[in-house]
Scaffold this active site. Structure first.
Site, PDB file in Angstrom:
ATOM      1  N   CYS A   1       1.254 -12.313  15.841  1.00  0.00           N
ATOM      2  CA  CYS A   1       1.886 -12.226  14.518  1.00  0.00           C
ATOM      3  C   CYS A   1       0.916 -12.602  13.401  1.00  0.00           C
ATOM      4  O   CYS A   1       1.037 -12.108  12.288  1.00  0.00           O
ATOM      5  CB  CYS A   1       3.110 -13.145  14.457  1.00  0.00           C
TER       6      CYS A   1
ATOM      7  N   GLY B   1       9.913 -12.487  16.609  1.00  0.00           N
ATOM      8  CA  GLY B   1       9.794 -11.062  16.864  1.00  0.00           C
ATOM      9  C   GLY B   1       9.559 -10.301  15.579  1.00  0.00           C
ATOM     10  O   GLY B   1       9.066 -10.849  14.588  1.00  0.00           O
TER      11      GLY B   1
ATOM     12  N   GLU C   1      10.745 -16.471  13.065  1.00  0.00           N
ATOM     13  CA  GLU C   1       9.294 -16.318  12.940  1.00  0.00           C
ATOM     14  C   GLU C   1       9.007 -14.848  13.165  1.00  0.00           C
ATOM     15  O   GLU C   1       9.150 -14.339  14.274  1.00  0.00           O
ATOM     16  CB  GLU C   1       8.581 -17.206  13.957  1.00  0.00           C
TER      17      GLU C   1
ATOM     18  N   GLY D   1      14.567  -9.264  13.176  1.00  0.00           N
ATOM     19  CA  GLY D   1      14.940 -10.532  12.550  1.00  0.00           C
ATOM     20  C   GLY D   1      16.061 -10.380  11.546  1.00  0.00           C
ATOM     21  O   GLY D   1      16.957 -11.227  11.455  1.00  0.00           O
TER      22      GLY D   1
ATOM     23  N   LYS E   1      16.802 -16.206  25.944  1.00  0.00           N
ATOM     24  CA  LYS E   1      16.719 -14.775  26.211  1.00  0.00           C
ATOM     25  C   LYS E   1      15.248 -14.356  26.111  1.00  0.00           C
ATOM     26  O   LYS E   1      14.706 -14.192  25.012  1.00  0.00           O
ATOM     27  CB  LYS E   1      17.578 -14.005  25.206  1.00  0.00           C
TER      28      LYS E   1
ATOM     29  N   GLU F   1       2.173  -3.555  10.075  1.00  0.00           N
ATOM     30  CA  GLU F   1       1.755  -4.353  11.226  1.00  0.00           C
ATOM     31  C   GLU F   1       1.550  -3.440  12.434  1.00  0.00           C
ATOM     32  O   GLU F   1       2.429  -2.667  12.794  1.00  0.00           O
ATOM     33  CB  GLU F   1       2.811  -5.412  11.549  1.00  0.00           C
TER      34      GLU F   1
END
Length: 504
Positions: A303, A246, A269, A251, A193, A400
């Protein structure tokens, strides 16, 4: 037959042909529910590139069934490691052949410069495929002595089965390779996906999967909204493992959906708010180069972006001046211009998010020394922005951002630097710059992150594991460790000599 689009490549007369249907059983097909298609945009111009077919929940079921059939009949234990290796290498050959086309398509859909996509992302992805092709015939079990006269135990590493893989928009090709390569090497089948923002290169790679000769159903690609395809894969009882890259928020939803369905294997991750520490003994010029790379590479959409920088107070002024000069040198512009080192952020949503953080930093009293001003031209442009005079409670320091925005603070002692670095809920990566070897050992040991860089930053290798601690995820990608995420180990206890009396 699903639709095909031809996309014009700027500054040339060439066009890129892309199939825009769902890729299931080696065919591009329409959605069975014919739901509203996904609109795909060029972030450099804000113009619509095309639409692609969106998968419904029923399409997810069909793709999972195709992957299950392939796993049982034409892949999995039915194909030798030598054959898996041959096919993975063939796919790498085709990516090598089409490197320029893939890079141009990545630039159109993601915005990153062609030279960056071609020479780094795609080059690394080809290497990733070749690395795991080398592993495909080396997935070894053990024989364990129990009693050499009567018993032995044997372990069989087996492919876990059907894998749902959910990849992000910041590295569409590279994350595809990181997920696909180890899964194929051990014999898993895949339902992929891609991000609904950047689905085009995953669809183009699907064409190469078919050309390479993989059996139908081994790799299936289902562009869809995350709330449909991604969570449907995580919750699907026909999926044996889900791998997600993501945000931490999403997550958690993936892990919850996986736990509530069939307790499938999960690797995540997730996000980061990674620190870089610059000590007084550092080579200032080189540390500034790496610090700039750490936040500005991929326009900060990374990330591991080193978005919190702490500099020892006795070199602070000199270092910040050097860093600011380097940030101003970076050209963020047209990805088809070889001079560009960065492109736009990927979407209007991300553009608004990044600018909200820049405005928040200003409002909370941080000082802008580079950037911080909007462009008036079309496109989702954010220039390199550096804040000083920061406090730990500022949003730009805590959260973030996923853009080229850096917060710079200072420290006095080594322990203070360590405490500042670890003052986060994330733990994906961290960096330190020092020529004192004893200090490098002490500090790297104390930092709470899955990847530590010393006198460098944002450099990864396909044979070295990568992953996070704390809210930055579970599991590992790359290296031999990634194979474990796709393996289920079976233990066979074999009695060939001991008899027992019954009843006991």
């Amino acid at each position: 037959m699903a639709n095909v689009v031809e996309l014009s490549v700027p500054k040339s007369n060439s066009k890129i042909r892309v199939q825009t249907g769902l890729f299931i059983n080696n065919d591009f097909v329409p959605s069975v529910d014919n739901i509203e298609p996904i609109r795909v945009y060029n972030p450099s111009t804000e113009e619509e590139l095309c639409t692609v077919t969106a998968a419904s929940a029923k399409d997810v079921d069909i793709a999972v069934a195709a992957a299950r059939k392939a796993f049982r009949e034409t892949w999995g234990k039915n194909v030798s490691g030598f054959e898996r290796s041959r096919l993975i290498n063939k796919l790498a050959d085709l990516m090598e052949r089409d490197k320029q086309t893939l890079a141009e398509l990545e630039c159109l859909n993601n915005g990153k410069p062609v030279k960056i996509a071609r020479d780094f992302d795609i080059g690394d992805s080809i290497g990733c495929l070749r690395y795991y092709a080398g592993w495909a015939d080396k997935i070894l079990g053990q024989s364990i002595e129990i009693d050499h006269k009567t018993k032995i135990a044997i372990t069989h590493p087996e492919p876990v089965g059907v894998c749902g893989q959910i990849i992000p928009w910041n590295y569409p090709i590279q994350m595809w390779a990181w997920k696909v390569a180890p899964a194929l090497a051990v014999g898993c089948t895949i339902v992929m996906k891609p991000s609904e923002i950047t689905p085009l290169t995953a669809l183009k790679l699907s064409e190469l999967v078919k050309e390479a000769g993989f059996p139908p159903g081994v790799i299936n690609t289902i562009p869809s909204l995350g709330s449909v395809g991604g969570l449907a894969l995580a919750a699907h009882r026909g999926v044996d493992k889900v791998a997600f890259t993501g945000s931490t928020v999403t997550g958690r939803k993936v892990m919850e959906a996986a736990a509530n369905s069939n307790l499938k294997k999960v690797s995540l991750e997730l996000g980061g708010k990674s620190p870089q520490l610059v000590f007084a003994s550092a080579d200032i010029e080189q540390a500034a180069n790496w610090a700039a790379l750490g936040i500005l590479y991929n326009t900060g959409q990374d990330c591991t972006a080193g978005s919190r920088l702490y500099v020892q107070d006795n070199i602070y002024d000199k270092f910040v001046a050097t860093l600011a000069a380097k940030a101003k040198e970076l050209v963020i512009g047209d990805g088809f211009d070889e001079r560009s080192g960065g492109g736009p952020v990927v979407s209007k949503t991300q553009y608004d998010r990044v600018w909200s953080y820049i405005e928040s930093g200003k409002k909370q009293g941080a000082r802008v020394i580079v950037g911080g001003e909007r462009r008036t031209t079309p496109g989702y442009w954010v220039d390199a922005t550096i804040f000083t005079d920061i406090r730990p409670d500022m949003k730009i320091v805590e959260e973030e951002i996923f853009g080229p925005v850096l917060s710079v603070g200072k420290f006095h002692t080594e322990q203070e630097a360590i405490d500042l670095a670890n003052d986060t809920t994330y733990g994906l990566a961290a960096g330190l710059h020092s020529t004192d070897q004893a200090q490098c050992h002490r500090v790297s040991s104390a930092l709470e992150a899955g990847t530590i860089w010393i006198n460098q930053y944002n450099v990864l290798y396909n044979n070295v594991p990568f992953g996070g601690k704390k809210q930055s995820g579970v599991g590992r990608e790359l290296g031999s460790h990634a194979l474990d995420e796709y393996i289920s180990t079976k233990a066979v206890h074999w009695n060939y000599g001991e008899n027992i009396e019954w009843p006991l």
